[in-house]
Design a protein around this motif. Structure first.
Motif, PDB file in Angstrom:
ATOM      1  N   SER A  23       0.959  -1.208   0.056  1.00 38.76           N
ATOM      2  CA  SER A  23       0.054   0.053  -0.151  1.00 38.76           C
ATOM      3  C   SER A  23       1.004   1.125  -0.057  1.00 38.76           C
ATOM      4  O   SER A  23       1.983   1.143   0.142  1.00 38.76           O
ATOM      5  N   GLU A  24       0.235   2.362  -0.224  1.00 37.07           N
ATOM      6  CA  GLU A  24       1.118   3.595  -0.254  1.00 37.07           C
ATOM      7  C   GLU A  24       0.423   5.008   0.278  1.00 37.07           C
ATOM      8  O   GLU A  24       0.730   5.966   0.304  1.00 37.07           O
ATOM      9  N   PHE A  25      -0.924   4.393   0.758  1.00 36.29           N
ATOM     10  CA  PHE A  25      -1.810   5.636   1.351  1.00 36.29           C
ATOM     11  C   PHE A  25      -2.385   5.141   2.668  1.00 36.29           C
ATOM     12  O   PHE A  25      -2.921   4.104   2.718  1.00 36.29           O
ATOM     13  N   GLY A  26      -2.255   5.823   3.984  1.00 36.48           N
ATOM     14  CA  GLY A  26      -2.764   5.580   4.881  1.00 36.48           C
ATOM     15  C   GLY A  26      -3.084   6.795   5.616  1.00 36.48           C
ATOM     16  O   GLY A  26      -3.268   7.978   5.444  1.00 36.48           O
ATOM     17  N   PHE A  39      -4.369  12.487   9.798  1.00 33.57           N
ATOM     18  CA  PHE A  39      -4.092  13.051   8.613  1.00 33.57           C
ATOM     19  C   PHE A  39      -3.696  11.826   7.527  1.00 33.57           C
ATOM     20  O   PHE A  39      -2.998  10.743   7.790  1.00 33.57           O
ATOM     21  N   PRO A  40      -4.349  12.122   6.343  1.00 29.39           N
ATOM     22  CA  PRO A  40      -4.094  11.142   5.350  1.00 29.39           C
ATOM     23  C   PRO A  40      -2.591  11.497   4.682  1.00 29.39           C
ATOM     24  O   PRO A  40      -2.208  12.474   4.532  1.00 29.39           O
ATOM     25  N   ILE A  41      -1.741  10.315   4.838  1.00 31.73           N
ATOM     26  CA  ILE A  41      -0.760  10.421   4.032  1.00 31.73           C
ATOM     27  C   ILE A  41      -0.110   9.496   3.293  1.00 31.73           C
ATOM     28  O   ILE A  41      -0.878   8.312   3.275  1.00 31.73           O
ATOM     29  N   GLU A  72      -2.846   3.725  10.015  1.00 33.83           N
ATOM     30  CA  GLU A  72      -3.812   2.658   9.489  1.00 33.83           C
ATOM     31  C   GLU A  72      -4.061   2.713   8.117  1.00 33.83           C
ATOM     32  O   GLU A  72      -3.962   3.543   7.401  1.00 33.83           O
ATOM     33  N   ILE A  73      -4.071   1.609   7.631  1.00 37.16           N
ATOM     34  CA  ILE A  73      -4.497   1.200   6.170  1.00 37.16           C
ATOM     35  C   ILE A  73      -5.546   0.381   6.020  1.00 37.16           C
ATOM     36  O   ILE A  73      -5.661  -0.309   7.040  1.00 37.16           O
ATOM     37  N   VAL A  84      -5.234  -2.740   8.707  1.00 38.73           N
ATOM     38  CA  VAL A  84      -4.102  -2.912   9.738  1.00 38.73           C
ATOM     39  C   VAL A  84      -3.626  -1.542  10.370  1.00 38.73           C
ATOM     40  O   VAL A  84      -3.831  -0.655   9.733  1.00 38.73           O
ATOM     41  N   VAL A  85      -3.351  -1.757  11.613  1.00 40.48           N
ATOM     42  CA  VAL A  85      -2.933  -0.760  12.561  1.00 40.48           C
ATOM     43  C   VAL A  85      -1.589  -0.826  12.912  1.00 40.48           C
ATOM     44  O   VAL A  85      -1.281  -1.793  13.494  1.00 40.48           O
TER      45      VAL A  85
END
Lengths: 144, 144
Positions: A23-26, A39-41, A72-73, A84-85
């Motif tokens: 993944s690349e965004f969480g 914050f979305p990152i 988190e994702i 997943v945390v």
């Protein structure tokens, strides 16, 4: 009734890391002064840590106050999903060697064109995940 | 160069609420004892508040310690995305009247079949959102 898969199951640590690597965004949660923020990152997994870049702004100020973070994702569709945390400690990379190591360790997808010169590394203290199927026959009373 | 849309723009409060009303899944950030935590949750907007259900567990224990929360929804695809963040205060509904009001106010989609008898209402103190397009031509240096 005939589906043997459980409606919810825990992901083991390797399954969590596979998802973190793919993944690349969480979302990053901070807690400066007792106030949670989120914050979305964009991020990248680097070994057993996570890297992200940020500008001089709210995220960096909150991390200066309290380096404890959660991240988190997740992914959901009509049939089910997983999350997943990661709980851990976030440190701004300071030395040229640390920064060069971070730049070399990850291939970061181009994203929005704001200048974000700071690298932050999240060192996990706990990783957990779960996966579940939706049960659309369930009545409201026992759900959500 | 010919696209007049900015790469990032702020969402006004009404645009944030429209997205909050049209979504049903987000992430709750808590900060019990200075430790941020983050939970994927189903929720429903009810007027200018948010409702979710929970079991007697970690979320409820953390909210008992610190009722300040942040909540986030987002959507991303290959072209861009948006996110909305709500900061506020979370209260477990205690009276039969409050609970009946919550049950009547929202139509909650059936979800995973665990028993979650507690209703929690998030009363916002701040709502913010942003929308952006990805700029895939941007070099790595100024991005993420």
């Amino acid at each position: 009734m005939t589906d043997p898969r459980p409606l919810m199951e825990t992901l083991d640590e390797q399954a969590c890391w596979t998802r973190l690597q793919n993944s690349e965004f969480g979302r990053l949660a901070t807690a400066a002064g007792g106030q949670p923020d989120i914050f979305p990152i964009n991020y990248a997994a680097s070994g057993r840590s996570l890297l992200f870049r940020t500008a001089q702004g709210t995220k960096l100020a909150e991390l200066a106050d309290n380096t404890a973070v959660a991240f988190e994702i997740d992914h959901y569709d009509s049939e089910g999903g997983w999350s997943v945390v990661v709980r851990g400690d976030a440190q701004v990379l300071r030395t040229p060697a640390e920064i060069a190591d971070a730049e070399g360790a990850v291939s970061l997808r181009p994203w929005i064109p704001s200048v974000k010169p700071f690298f932050v590394r999240i060192t996990p203290t706990a990783v957990s995940g779960r996966r579940f199927q939706f049960d659309l026959d369930t009545t409201l009373e026992g759900t959500l």
